[in-house]
Design an enzyme around this catalytic site. Sequence first.
Site, PDB file in Angstrom:
ATOM      1  N   ASN A   1     -13.368  -3.807   2.759  1.00 47.59           N
ATOM      2  CA  ASN A   1     -14.091  -4.002   1.500  1.00 47.59           C
ATOM      3  C   ASN A   1     -13.682  -5.291   0.797  1.00 47.59           C
ATOM      4  O   ASN A   1     -13.781  -5.411  -0.409  1.00 47.59           O
ATOM      5  CB  ASN A   1     -13.928  -2.772   0.606  1.00 47.59           C
ATOM      6  CG  ASN A   1     -12.484  -2.483   0.295  1.00 47.59           C
ATOM      7  OD1 ASN A   1     -11.601  -3.275   0.648  1.00 47.59           O
ATOM      8  ND2 ASN A   1     -12.216  -1.388  -0.372  1.00 47.59           N
TER       9      ASN A   1
ATOM     10  N   PHE B   1      -5.873   7.414   6.469  1.00 48.22           N
ATOM     11  CA  PHE B   1      -6.321   6.043   6.755  1.00 48.22           C
ATOM     12  C   PHE B   1      -5.186   5.021   6.689  1.00 48.22           C
ATOM     13  O   PHE B   1      -5.425   3.836   6.897  1.00 48.22           O
ATOM     14  CB  PHE B   1      -7.467   5.651   5.814  1.00 48.22           C
ATOM     15  CG  PHE B   1      -7.132   5.658   4.338  1.00 48.22           C
ATOM     16  CD1 PHE B   1      -6.489   4.576   3.748  1.00 48.22           C
ATOM     17  CD2 PHE B   1      -7.471   6.743   3.536  1.00 48.22           C
ATOM     18  CE1 PHE B   1      -6.182   4.574   2.397  1.00 48.22           C
ATOM     19  CE2 PHE B   1      -7.177   6.749   2.170  1.00 48.22           C
ATOM     20  CZ  PHE B   1      -6.520   5.662   1.597  1.00 48.22           C
TER      21      PHE B   1
ATOM     22  N   ARG C   1     -18.249  -5.964  -3.525  1.00 48.55           N
ATOM     23  CA  ARG C   1     -18.359  -5.031  -2.393  1.00 48.55           C
ATOM     24  C   ARG C   1     -19.809  -4.589  -2.193  1.00 48.55           C
ATOM     25  O   ARG C   1     -20.259  -4.422  -1.061  1.00 48.55           O
ATOM     26  CB  ARG C   1     -17.425  -3.838  -2.630  1.00 48.55           C
ATOM     27  CG  ARG C   1     -15.945  -4.226  -2.523  1.00 48.55           C
ATOM     28  CD  ARG C   1     -15.065  -3.179  -3.154  1.00 48.55           C
ATOM     29  NE  ARG C   1     -13.635  -3.453  -2.935  1.00 48.55           N
ATOM     30  CZ  ARG C   1     -12.670  -2.735  -3.487  1.00 48.55           C
ATOM     31  NH1 ARG C   1     -12.967  -1.713  -4.286  1.00 48.55           N
ATOM     32  NH2 ARG C   1     -11.405  -3.027  -3.258  1.00 48.55           N
TER      33      ARG C   1
ATOM     34  N   TYR D   1       0.819  -1.222   0.000  1.00 42.80           N
ATOM     35  CA  TYR D   1       0.000   0.000   0.000  1.00 42.80           C
ATOM     36  C   TYR D   1       0.852   1.273   0.000  1.00 42.80           C
ATOM     37  O   TYR D   1       0.391   2.320   0.458  1.00 42.80           O
ATOM     38  CB  TYR D   1      -0.946  -0.009   1.202  1.00 42.80           C
ATOM     39  CG  TYR D   1      -2.173  -0.890   0.989  1.00 42.80           C
ATOM     40  CD1 TYR D   1      -3.025  -0.695  -0.096  1.00 42.80           C
ATOM     41  CD2 TYR D   1      -2.495  -1.906   1.893  1.00 42.80           C
ATOM     42  CE1 TYR D   1      -4.146  -1.492  -0.290  1.00 42.80           C
ATOM     43  CE2 TYR D   1      -3.626  -2.709   1.707  1.00 42.80           C
ATOM     44  CZ  TYR D   1      -4.445  -2.491   0.610  1.00 42.80           C
ATOM     45  OH  TYR D   1      -5.564  -3.271   0.407  1.00 42.80           O
TER      46      TYR D   1
ATOM     47  N   GLU E   1       2.806  -5.866  -8.122  1.00 42.36           N
ATOM     48  CA  GLU E   1       2.179  -6.591  -7.014  1.00 42.36           C
ATOM     49  C   GLU E   1       2.408  -8.100  -7.120  1.00 42.36           C
ATOM     50  O   GLU E   1       2.647  -8.768  -6.114  1.00 42.36           O
ATOM     51  CB  GLU E   1       0.682  -6.262  -6.973  1.00 42.36           C
ATOM     52  CG  GLU E   1       0.429  -4.813  -6.589  1.00 42.36           C
ATOM     53  CD  GLU E   1      -1.033  -4.377  -6.741  1.00 42.36           C
ATOM     54  OE1 GLU E   1      -1.873  -5.207  -7.140  1.00 42.36           O
ATOM     55  OE2 GLU E   1      -1.318  -3.202  -6.458  1.00 42.36           O
TER      56      GLU E   1
ATOM     57  N   ARG F   1     -11.664  -5.585 -11.461  1.00 40.91           N
ATOM     58  CA  ARG F   1     -12.023  -4.295 -10.846  1.00 40.91           C
ATOM     59  C   ARG F   1     -13.527  -4.025 -10.989  1.00 40.91           C
ATOM     60  O   ARG F   1     -14.163  -3.537 -10.060  1.00 40.91           O
ATOM     61  CB  ARG F   1     -11.250  -3.139 -11.495  1.00 40.91           C
ATOM     62  CG  ARG F   1      -9.754  -3.161 -11.256  1.00 40.91           C
ATOM     63  CD  ARG F   1      -9.340  -2.686  -9.907  1.00 40.91           C
ATOM     64  NE  ARG F   1      -9.616  -1.278  -9.665  1.00 40.91           N
ATOM     65  CZ  ARG F   1      -9.245  -0.647  -8.546  1.00 40.91           C
ATOM     66  NH1 ARG F   1      -8.608  -1.287  -7.580  1.00 40.91           N
ATOM     67  NH2 ARG F   1      -9.524   0.623  -8.374  1.00 40.91           N
TER      68      ARG F   1
ATOM     69  N   THR G   1     -14.796   1.434  -4.184  1.00 43.59           N
ATOM     70  CA  THR G   1     -13.985   1.194  -2.976  1.00 43.59           C
ATOM     71  C   THR G   1     -14.849   1.124  -1.721  1.00 43.59           C
ATOM     72  O   THR G   1     -14.676   0.220  -0.893  1.00 43.59           O
ATOM     73  CB  THR G   1     -12.928   2.327  -2.827  1.00 43.59           C
ATOM     74  OG1 THR G   1     -12.119   2.339  -4.007  1.00 43.59           O
ATOM     75  CG2 THR G   1     -12.057   2.112  -1.601  1.00 43.59           C
TER      76      THR G   1
HETATM   77  P1  IDP Z   1      -9.227   0.240  -4.184  1.00 42.88           P
HETATM   78  O1  IDP Z   1      -8.896  -0.931  -3.271  1.00 42.88           O
HETATM   79  O2  IDP Z   1     -10.688   0.267  -4.552  1.00 42.88           O
HETATM   80  O3  IDP Z   1      -8.304   0.351  -5.369  1.00 42.88           O
HETATM   81  P2  IDP Z   1      -7.745   2.473  -2.987  1.00 42.88           P
HETATM   82  O4  IDP Z   1      -8.169   3.905  -3.116  1.00 42.88           O
HETATM   83  O5  IDP Z   1      -6.526   2.032  -3.745  1.00 42.88           O
HETATM   84  O6  IDP Z   1      -9.023   1.574  -3.311  1.00 42.88           O
HETATM   85  O7  IDP Z   1      -7.507   2.206  -1.429  1.00 42.88           O
HETATM   86  C1  IDP Z   1      -6.863   1.041  -0.979  1.00 42.88           C
HETATM   87  C2  IDP Z   1      -7.616   0.485   0.189  1.00 42.88           C
HETATM   88  O8  IDP Z   1      -7.529   1.402   1.285  1.00 42.88           O
HETATM   89  C3  IDP Z   1      -9.127   0.324  -0.025  1.00 42.88           C
HETATM   90  O9  IDP Z   1      -9.442  -0.876  -0.711  1.00 42.88           O
HETATM   91  C4  IDP Z   1      -9.662   0.340   1.389  1.00 42.88           C
HETATM   92  O10 IDP Z   1      -9.460  -0.911   2.055  1.00 42.88           O
HETATM   93  C5  IDP Z   1      -8.746   1.393   2.028  1.00 42.88           C
HETATM   94  N1  IDP Z   1      -9.327   2.750   1.992  1.00 42.88           N
HETATM   95  C6  IDP Z   1      -9.415   3.571   0.907  1.00 42.88           C
HETATM   96  N2  IDP Z   1      -9.967   4.756   1.238  1.00 42.88           N
HETATM   97  C7  IDP Z   1     -10.242   4.676   2.558  1.00 42.88           C
HETATM   98  C8  IDP Z   1     -10.825   5.593   3.507  1.00 42.88           C
HETATM   99  O11 IDP Z   1     -11.212   6.721   3.176  1.00 42.88           O
HETATM  100  N3  IDP Z   1     -10.933   5.150   4.796  1.00 42.88           N
HETATM  101  C9  IDP Z   1     -10.513   3.901   5.197  1.00 42.88           C
HETATM  102  N4  IDP Z   1      -9.961   3.039   4.343  1.00 42.88           N
HETATM  103  C10 IDP Z   1      -9.818   3.404   3.045  1.00 42.88           C
END
Ligand code: IDP
Length: 151
Positions: free
Chosen positions: A112, A57, A102, A49, A126, A85, A91
């Site tokens: 999620n 977060f 989701r 990450y 990855e 995706r 998300t």
């Molecule tokens: P994605 O998994 O849909 O690509 P990303 O923006 O890459 O989303 O974020 C990675 C992961 O970080 C998300 O899948 C989720 O678990 C977590 N995440 C993203 N935004 C937030 C937030 O605003 N609050 C808490 N966790 C978040």
Amino acid sequence: MQRTLIIFKPDTVQRRLVGQILQRFESKGLRIAALKLLQVDRPLGEKHYAEHQGKPFFEGLIDFITGGPVVVGVLEGNEAITVVRSMLGATNGAAAAPGTVRGDFSISKQNNLIHGSDSPESALREIALWFRPEEVVDYTIDGSQWVFGGA
Ligand code: IDP
């Protein structure tokens, strides 16, 4: 053919949803090229990450991804990255469309359920982060001999 990395995050394992969600990917036509269960340590979680380092977060996300075992895999198929995706949905589980993973199983931004690579570059990075080259297996699916063979 394209490969993508998926992670069944700790919430999926704890909620015993791995089989149900994996079935969706298999039914879609994606082929499992690699799959394993492991406990993630903080350095691996932080590398995976890395693009989110510094966001509010981030620490919570690393606590979450290291909070229990994950199942990580490589799926292969036509346009696998986009296909996975779109099957995952938005998300935020609370906003994700019904019919998506989701949308059907999550009501949380963080918890999620599944990660899927978001671009060819991310998928390459990855897959190399989570798997040794020999753990990703090339084979063909040829149904009938496995159903009728040995009868
Ligand atoms: P994605 O998994 O849909 O690509 P990303 O923006 O890459 O989303 O974020 C990675 C992961 O970080 C998300 O899948 C989720 O678990 C977590 N995440 C993203 N935004 C937030 C937030 O605003 N609050 C808490 N966790 C978040």
